[in-house]
Motif scaffolding. Structure first.
Motif, PDB file in Angstrom:
ATOM      1  N   ALA A   1       0.874  -1.215  -0.005  1.00 18.14           N
ATOM      2  CA  ALA A   1      -0.005   0.074  -0.007  1.00 18.14           C
ATOM      3  C   ALA A   1       0.948   1.342  -0.220  1.00 18.14           C
ATOM      4  O   ALA A   1       1.862   1.138   0.500  1.00 18.14           O
ATOM      5  N   TYR A   2       0.366   2.358  -0.310  1.00 13.93           N
ATOM      6  CA  TYR A   2       1.210   3.372  -0.523  1.00 13.93           C
ATOM      7  C   TYR A   2       0.174   4.806  -0.113  1.00 13.93           C
ATOM      8  O   TYR A   2      -0.801   5.051  -0.457  1.00 13.93           O
ATOM      9  N   VAL A   3       1.050   5.858   0.327  1.00 11.62           N
ATOM     10  CA  VAL A   3       0.485   7.233   0.175  1.00 11.62           C
ATOM     11  C   VAL A   3       1.848   8.154  -0.452  1.00 11.62           C
ATOM     12  O   VAL A   3       2.860   7.628  -0.042  1.00 11.62           O
TER      13      VAL A   3
ATOM     14  N   VAL B   1      -0.416  17.526 -16.018  1.00 16.81           N
ATOM     15  CA  VAL B   1       0.066  16.180 -16.144  1.00 16.81           C
ATOM     16  C   VAL B   1       0.288  15.698 -14.800  1.00 16.81           C
ATOM     17  O   VAL B   1       0.274  14.491 -14.837  1.00 16.81           O
ATOM     18  N   TYR B   2       0.120  16.248 -13.752  1.00 18.63           N
ATOM     19  CA  TYR B   2       0.390  15.726 -12.357  1.00 18.63           C
ATOM     20  C   TYR B   2      -0.608  14.611 -12.039  1.00 18.63           C
ATOM     21  O   TYR B   2      -0.060  13.457 -11.463  1.00 18.63           O
ATOM     22  N   PRO B   3      -2.112  14.938 -12.459  1.00 21.18           N
ATOM     23  CA  PRO B   3      -2.592  13.489 -11.876  1.00 21.18           C
ATOM     24  C   PRO B   3      -2.298  12.395 -12.735  1.00 21.18           C
ATOM     25  O   PRO B   3      -2.436  10.975 -12.341  1.00 21.18           O
TER      26      PRO B   3
ATOM     27  N   LEU C   1       0.187   6.869 -12.964  1.00 21.70           N
ATOM     28  CA  LEU C   1       1.258   5.964 -13.199  1.00 21.70           C
ATOM     29  C   LEU C   1       1.794   5.570 -12.147  1.00 21.70           C
ATOM     30  O   LEU C   1       2.575   4.331 -12.110  1.00 21.70           O
ATOM     31  N   ASP C   2       2.208   6.225 -10.879  1.00 24.98           N
ATOM     32  CA  ASP C   2       2.771   5.827  -9.827  1.00 24.98           C
ATOM     33  C   ASP C   2       2.412   4.572  -9.328  1.00 24.98           C
ATOM     34  O   ASP C   2       3.170   3.844  -8.835  1.00 24.98           O
ATOM     35  N   ILE C   3       1.134   4.601  -9.320  1.00 24.64           N
ATOM     36  CA  ILE C   3       0.497   3.300  -8.605  1.00 24.64           C
ATOM     37  C   ILE C   3       0.948   1.967  -9.480  1.00 24.64           C
ATOM     38  O   ILE C   3       1.191   1.121  -8.701  1.00 24.64           O
TER      39      ILE C   3
HETATM   40  N1  IYR Z   1      -1.432  14.387  -4.612  1.00 27.60           N
HETATM   41  C1  IYR Z   1      -0.756  14.211  -3.481  1.00 27.60           C
HETATM   42  C2  IYR Z   1       0.904  13.898  -3.771  1.00 27.60           C
HETATM   43  C3  IYR Z   1       0.934  12.716  -4.392  1.00 27.60           C
HETATM   44  C4  IYR Z   1       0.398  11.556  -3.966  1.00 27.60           C
HETATM   45  C5  IYR Z   1       0.462  10.316  -4.780  1.00 27.60           C
HETATM   46  I1  IYR Z   1      -0.334   8.979  -4.031  1.00 27.60           I
HETATM   47  C6  IYR Z   1       1.226  10.390  -5.937  1.00 27.60           C
HETATM   48  O1  IYR Z   1       1.566   9.122  -6.439  1.00 27.60           O
HETATM   49  C7  IYR Z   1       1.950  11.609  -6.218  1.00 27.60           C
HETATM   50  C8  IYR Z   1       1.769  12.793  -5.559  1.00 27.60           C
HETATM   51  C9  IYR Z   1      -0.691  15.527  -2.688  1.00 27.60           C
HETATM   52  O2  IYR Z   1      -1.674  16.326  -2.746  1.00 27.60           O
HETATM   53  O3  IYR Z   1       0.184  15.714  -1.704  1.00 27.60           O
END
Ligand code: IYR
Length: 325
Positions: free
Chosen positions: A32-34, A153-155, A160-162
């Protein structure tokens, strides 16, 4: 408490419940991640998702904390060098807060987000997503009024990070839900699975109960606060004894008891002089809420207990910050 209860307690939303139930059947070794945009100092919002990570570790999950340096840069939070420096400081505070060091993997976004495969996948997602959808996903995350291209681009990168961190479960506050929904809808179009997500509630602004607590406006609590700062902020907190009949206002004191104190302490003692009835002891959140509503527990006594417990939660991280000075 069984694994599913531990994983899902205090969550505002599971997407979907059936998927989380399936993970809970065999949580050992699941990941799991945050992710956090590094800001240097942990505040109460980080602590809320960290509580969920602690629950997940207890249930057998491996936990990944993404220090989202590239994301912070895209969201206009400063120069890349400054962001990297503040990110380093956060690791120790998470461990001091109670995450299991052996079982917490810290990753920087910049370690993998510039790899060829990642960038090509990002472009593939850009082709699948309208600007309008990307910009809506950022409504509660973006800094500034209008969405810059970097913020659109951020979202997509967060989605993709997931995939790239090989995760089974994505955790975030409710402000992240639109990004996660975008990830669920678009990742399959480039050949990846829809991620399972769990969202934690947002806490109301401390002094008013109105809107959401945030590190950028209103009163918030962070690891930089001294014992006296915490006492002062909690004393000034909005704490009506009964629920707002219109439901617009929340009671942040109760919310912090529910989401921060009870998950971390087996029972909670509210100290009171004998002449006011002596100490009260609670082993679940609901009985404390009932006592506040019935008048058995005075808001001033609730606040004073809350300040003591919050101080205990913050003290180890505060110490790390002092050592780093
Ligand atoms: N959007 C988050 C920061 C963030 C979270 C994840 I989960 C990522 O894969 C990349 C960025 C924030 O608002 O802090």
């Amino acid at each position: 408490m069984d694994a599913y209860e531990l994983i899902s307690r205090n969550a505002e939303e599971l997407v979907t419940e059936a998927e989380v139930r399936e993970l809970a059947e065999d949580p050992e070794g699941k990941r799991a991640y945050v992710g956090y945009e590094p800001s240097g100092v942990l505040h109460i919002g980080h602590m809320l998702t960290a509580n969920k990570l602690i629950d997940l570790q207890e249930a057998g999950f491996e936990v990944v904390i993404l220090l989202a340096d590239v994301h912070a840069y895209l969201n206009d939070k400063g120069s890349f060098e400054e962001i990297r420096e503040t990110a380093e400081r956060m690791k120790e505070q998470f461990i001091a807060y109670g995450l299991d060091e052996e079982n917490t993997e810290f990753r920087f976004g910049s370690e993998f987000q510039m790899d060829d495969d990642y960038v090509l996948d990002l472009h593939a997602l850009e082709l699948e997503t309208t600007l309008n959808r990307a910009s809506r996903a950022m409504s509660e995350i973006q800094s500034g009024e209008s969405t810059k291209v970097s913020q659109a681009v951020y979202p997509l990168m967060q989605s993709l990070d997931i995939e790239y961190l090989d995760l089974d479960l994505a955790i975030g506050g409710m402000e992240q839900r639109k990004v996660h929904m975008l990830a669920r809808d678009t990742l399959p179009s480039i050949g990846y699975e829809s991620p399972t997500c769990l969202h934690t509630p947002l806490i109301a602004e401390l002094s008013s109960g109105e809107g959401k607590m945030s590190s950028s406006k209103g009163v918030t609590i962070s690891m930089e606060d001294s014992t006296e700062d915490i006492e002062e902020k909690v004393n000034g907190a909005f704490c009506p004894p009964t629920r707002d009949p219109d439901g617009d206002l929340e009671n942040p004191v109760l919310q912090i008891f529910e989401y921060h104190v009870f998950p971390r302490f087996e029972n909670v003692v509210v100290e009171r002089p004998d002449k006011y009835g002596g100490n009260l002891e609670y082993d679940d959140y609901e009985s404390l809420e009932d006592d506040l509503e019935s008048g058995e527990l005075h808001p001033a006594d609730a606040k004073s207990a809350l300040a003591t417990y919050l101080d205990e939660l913050i003290a180890p991280g505060r110490e790390k910050l002092r050592q780093a000075e």
